[in-house]
Write a protein that holds these residues in place. Structure first.
Motif, PDB file in Angstrom:
ATOM      1  N   ASN A  97      13.615  20.844  -2.208  1.00 37.56           N
ATOM      2  CA  ASN A  97      14.651  19.819  -2.102  1.00 37.56           C
ATOM      3  C   ASN A  97      14.016  18.453  -1.887  1.00 37.56           C
ATOM      4  O   ASN A  97      12.809  18.323  -1.677  1.00 37.56           O
ATOM      5  N   SER A  98      14.844  17.418  -1.918  1.00 39.21           N
ATOM      6  CA  SER A  98      14.320  16.048  -1.878  1.00 39.21           C
ATOM      7  C   SER A  98      13.591  15.750  -0.579  1.00 39.21           C
ATOM      8  O   SER A  98      12.526  15.102  -0.581  1.00 39.21           O
ATOM      9  N   LEU A  99      14.144  16.204   0.548  1.00 41.00           N
ATOM     10  CA  LEU A  99      13.513  15.922   1.826  1.00 41.00           C
ATOM     11  C   LEU A  99      12.143  16.591   1.920  1.00 41.00           C
ATOM     12  O   LEU A  99      11.155  15.969   2.320  1.00 41.00           O
ATOM     13  N   SER A 100      12.081  17.865   1.544  1.00 42.70           N
ATOM     14  CA  SER A 100      10.801  18.571   1.586  1.00 42.70           C
ATOM     15  C   SER A 100       9.813  17.990   0.585  1.00 42.70           C
ATOM     16  O   SER A 100       8.599  17.970   0.837  1.00 42.70           O
ATOM     17  N   LEU A 101      10.306  17.499  -0.534  1.00 37.29           N
ATOM     18  CA  LEU A 101       9.427  16.894  -1.527  1.00 37.29           C
ATOM     19  C   LEU A 101       8.726  15.672  -0.942  1.00 37.29           C
ATOM     20  O   LEU A 101       7.519  15.471  -1.161  1.00 37.29           O
ATOM     21  N   TYR A 102       9.461  14.875  -0.178  1.00 35.83           N
ATOM     22  CA  TYR A 102       8.855  13.696   0.425  1.00 35.83           C
ATOM     23  C   TYR A 102       7.914  14.064   1.566  1.00 35.83           C
ATOM     24  O   TYR A 102       6.810  13.523   1.676  1.00 35.83           O
TER      25      TYR A 102
ATOM     26  N   ASN B  24       0.825  -1.211   0.000  1.00 35.67           N
ATOM     27  CA  ASN B  24       0.000   0.000   0.000  1.00 35.67           C
ATOM     28  C   ASN B  24       0.859   1.261   0.000  1.00 35.67           C
ATOM     29  O   ASN B  24       0.453   2.277  -0.571  1.00 35.67           O
ATOM     30  N   THR B  25       2.028   1.208   0.628  1.00 37.95           N
ATOM     31  CA  THR B  25       2.941   2.362   0.558  1.00 37.95           C
ATOM     32  C   THR B  25       3.420   2.560  -0.871  1.00 37.95           C
ATOM     33  O   THR B  25       3.425   3.695  -1.381  1.00 37.95           O
ATOM     34  N   ILE B  26       3.816   1.487  -1.533  1.00 39.27           N
ATOM     35  CA  ILE B  26       4.282   1.591  -2.920  1.00 39.27           C
ATOM     36  C   ILE B  26       3.179   2.127  -3.824  1.00 39.27           C
ATOM     37  O   ILE B  26       3.383   3.057  -4.610  1.00 39.27           O
ATOM     38  N   HIS B  27       1.986   1.557  -3.713  1.00 40.19           N
ATOM     39  CA  HIS B  27       0.878   1.998  -4.567  1.00 40.19           C
ATOM     40  C   HIS B  27       0.473   3.424  -4.255  1.00 40.19           C
ATOM     41  O   HIS B  27       0.121   4.198  -5.158  1.00 40.19           O
ATOM     42  N   GLY B  28       0.514   3.798  -2.978  1.00 39.56           N
ATOM     43  CA  GLY B  28       0.155   5.169  -2.611  1.00 39.56           C
ATOM     44  C   GLY B  28       1.124   6.194  -3.171  1.00 39.56           C
ATOM     45  O   GLY B  28       0.713   7.244  -3.687  1.00 39.56           O
ATOM     46  N   VAL B  29       2.420   5.902  -3.097  1.00 38.22           N
ATOM     47  CA  VAL B  29       3.422   6.834  -3.628  1.00 38.22           C
ATOM     48  C   VAL B  29       3.325   6.906  -5.146  1.00 38.22           C
ATOM     49  O   VAL B  29       3.412   7.984  -5.740  1.00 38.22           O
ATOM     50  N   GLU B  30       3.118   5.767  -5.794  1.00 42.59           N
ATOM     51  CA  GLU B  30       3.012   5.766  -7.251  1.00 42.59           C
ATOM     52  C   GLU B  30       1.764   6.497  -7.735  1.00 42.59           C
ATOM     53  O   GLU B  30       1.737   6.993  -8.868  1.00 42.59           O
ATOM     54  N   ALA B  31       0.737   6.572  -6.893  1.00 42.30           N
ATOM     55  CA  ALA B  31      -0.511   7.220  -7.288  1.00 42.30           C
ATOM     56  C   ALA B  31      -0.502   8.728  -7.084  1.00 42.30           C
ATOM     57  O   ALA B  31      -1.455   9.410  -7.469  1.00 42.30           O
ATOM     58  N   VAL B  32       0.538   9.273  -6.465  1.00 43.51           N
ATOM     59  CA  VAL B  32       0.611  10.727  -6.270  1.00 43.51           C
ATOM     60  C   VAL B  32       0.689  11.412  -7.632  1.00 43.51           C
ATOM     61  O   VAL B  32       1.431  10.982  -8.524  1.00 43.51           O
ATOM     62  N   ASP B  33      -0.085  12.460  -7.780  1.00 41.95           N
ATOM     63  CA  ASP B  33      -0.142  13.187  -9.049  1.00 41.95           C
ATOM     64  C   ASP B  33       1.252  13.706  -9.426  1.00 41.95           C
ATOM     65  O   ASP B  33       1.870  14.460  -8.661  1.00 41.95           O
ATOM     66  N   GLN B  34       1.722  13.289 -10.579  1.00 43.16           N
ATOM     67  CA  GLN B  34       3.059  13.698 -11.023  1.00 43.16           C
ATOM     68  C   GLN B  34       3.149  15.201 -11.268  1.00 43.16           C
ATOM     69  O   GLN B  34       4.236  15.778 -11.190  1.00 43.16           O
TER      70      GLN B  34
ATOM     71  N   LEU C 293       1.938  17.462  -9.313  1.00 41.51           N
ATOM     72  CA  LEU C 293       2.298  18.067  -8.026  1.00 41.51           C
ATOM     73  C   LEU C 293       3.802  17.954  -7.772  1.00 41.51           C
ATOM     74  O   LEU C 293       4.440  18.900  -7.308  1.00 41.51           O
ATOM     75  N   ILE C 294       4.358  16.779  -8.102  1.00 37.17           N
ATOM     76  CA  ILE C 294       5.795  16.591  -7.905  1.00 37.17           C
ATOM     77  C   ILE C 294       6.592  17.502  -8.828  1.00 37.17           C
ATOM     78  O   ILE C 294       7.580  18.131  -8.413  1.00 37.17           O
ATOM     79  N   ALA C 295       6.169  17.596 -10.092  1.00 36.49           N
ATOM     80  CA  ALA C 295       6.873  18.456 -11.045  1.00 36.49           C
ATOM     81  C   ALA C 295       6.782  19.919 -10.623  1.00 36.49           C
ATOM     82  O   ALA C 295       7.764  20.669 -10.731  1.00 36.49           O
ATOM     83  N   THR C 296       5.631  20.337 -10.130  1.00 45.89           N
ATOM     84  CA  THR C 296       5.470  21.722  -9.684  1.00 45.89           C
ATOM     85  C   THR C 296       6.364  22.008  -8.490  1.00 45.89           C
ATOM     86  O   THR C 296       7.011  23.059  -8.416  1.00 45.89           O
ATOM     87  N   ALA C 297       6.415  21.071  -7.524  1.00 46.10           N
ATOM     88  CA  ALA C 297       7.259  21.269  -6.347  1.00 46.10           C
ATOM     89  C   ALA C 297       8.726  21.352  -6.725  1.00 46.10           C
ATOM     90  O   ALA C 297       9.473  22.197  -6.215  1.00 46.10           O
ATOM     91  N   ARG C 298       9.151  20.510  -7.664  1.00 41.54           N
ATOM     92  CA  ARG C 298      10.543  20.563  -8.101  1.00 41.54           C
ATOM     93  C   ARG C 298      10.822  21.850  -8.857  1.00 41.54           C
ATOM     94  O   ARG C 298      11.913  22.438  -8.737  1.00 41.54           O
TER      95      ARG C 298
END
Length: 287
Positions: free
Chosen positions: A191-196, A169-179, A181-186
């Motif tokens: 940084n990597s820690l804040s991204l997580y 469920n952790t793997i599926h939950g992380v993979e389901a995060v809207d990309q 949002l990740i691209a916008t944050a980057r």
């Protein structure tokens, strides 16, 4: 919605009768659902009592020798006044919490690392997927050989049972995060820690808590299996001992305690998840 003037002369909305009725309906919905659930349990117990009373037999299953809820009540009363009950409860709860907490740490850590690094996914997922279908009872002889203490071996069995639901469920939950949002944050320089901590974990949290809830239930299931073979105290040991001594009403009591403890601990994790993820709500309100 209508409007009226407040003391400052500004307009403020006033709920209409329809809005007030909708609000009252929403407030009353949890009460109705709670009532239905309690009624469902009472109906189940009543049907069970009736099936035993009439010695219901369907050919492939019979209730002629099954203890009834009425038979279990005196057995429950006796157990509640037994000095061994605190020891049984303490032993089972300690084993479950130790195995579950270890599984939560390992499952969350491995899940995040596997999604982050493709090399780890290639190296770890094949053996993990081979180990996942192995039932808990098959681990007991090996656990006894691996660990010098029977307590640690039982905790290990609960750890194995809780690990895979949490991990997957952790793997599926992380993979389901809207990309996006990740691209916008980057793009904003995160940084990597804040991204997580600020994007990935909040997005995956609902799925993670689902895995934790399932893992807790599986830990109880696996603990009972372990206690039946290697335990001296615990609810699972009490249930198996009742069978060997032919105290059949006590079997029902042990099963009921396992169900209550498992349901209560899983519900506690769900409530914690709801409190820690206020941004997540299911689509559509069910009544």
């Amino acid at each position: 919605m209508s409007a009226m003037l407040d003391l400052t002369g500004r307009q403020r909305p006033v709920a209409t009768d329809s809005a007030q009725k909708d609000s009252a309906t929403v407030r009353g919905a949890p009460t109705r659902r709670y009532t239905r659930r309690v009624a469902a349990i009472l109906l189940f117990v009543a049907l069970w009592q009736a099936a035993v009373h009439i010695h219901l037999s369907l050919g492939f299953v019979t209730f002629a020798n099954v203890p009834s809820p009425a038979d279990a009540i005196p057995a429950l009363w006796t157990l509640l006044h037994s000095p061994k009950l605190p020891m049984h409860l303490a032993a089972s709860i300690t084993r479950v919490l130790a195995g579950f907490c270890a599984a939560a740490v390992v499952g969350l850590g491995l899940g995040l690392a596997i999604v982050r690094y493709a090399l780890l996914e290639d190296l770890l997922m094949p053996p993990l997927e081979m180990l996942r279908p192995i039932p808990a009872v098959a681990w007991i002889p090996l656990a006894i050989l691996m660990f010098p203490s029977s307590e640690i071996s039982m905790m290990f069995v609960t750890f194995i049972g809780a690990l895979f639901p949490i991990l997957l469920n952790t793997i599926h939950g992380v993979e389901a995060v809207d990309q996006r949002l990740i691209a916008t944050a980057r793009g904003l320089g995160t940084n990597s820690l804040s991204l997580y901590t600020e994007v990935i974990l909040p997005g995956a949290a609902p799925s993670i808590f689902t895995g934790l809830s399932i893992g807790m239930g599986t830990a109880w299931f696996c603990l009972v299996t372990a206690e039946m073979i290697a335990g001296q105290y615990g609810i699972g040991y009490y249930t198996w001992e009742s069978y060997t001594l032919q105290n059949y009403a006590d079997i029902v009591v042990g099963m009921a305690l396992i169900g209550v403890l498992g349901m209560g601990s899983s519900m506690l994790i769900k409530r914690m998840g709801a409190a820690l993820t206020p941004w997540y709500r299911r689509n559509g309100a069910r009544r």
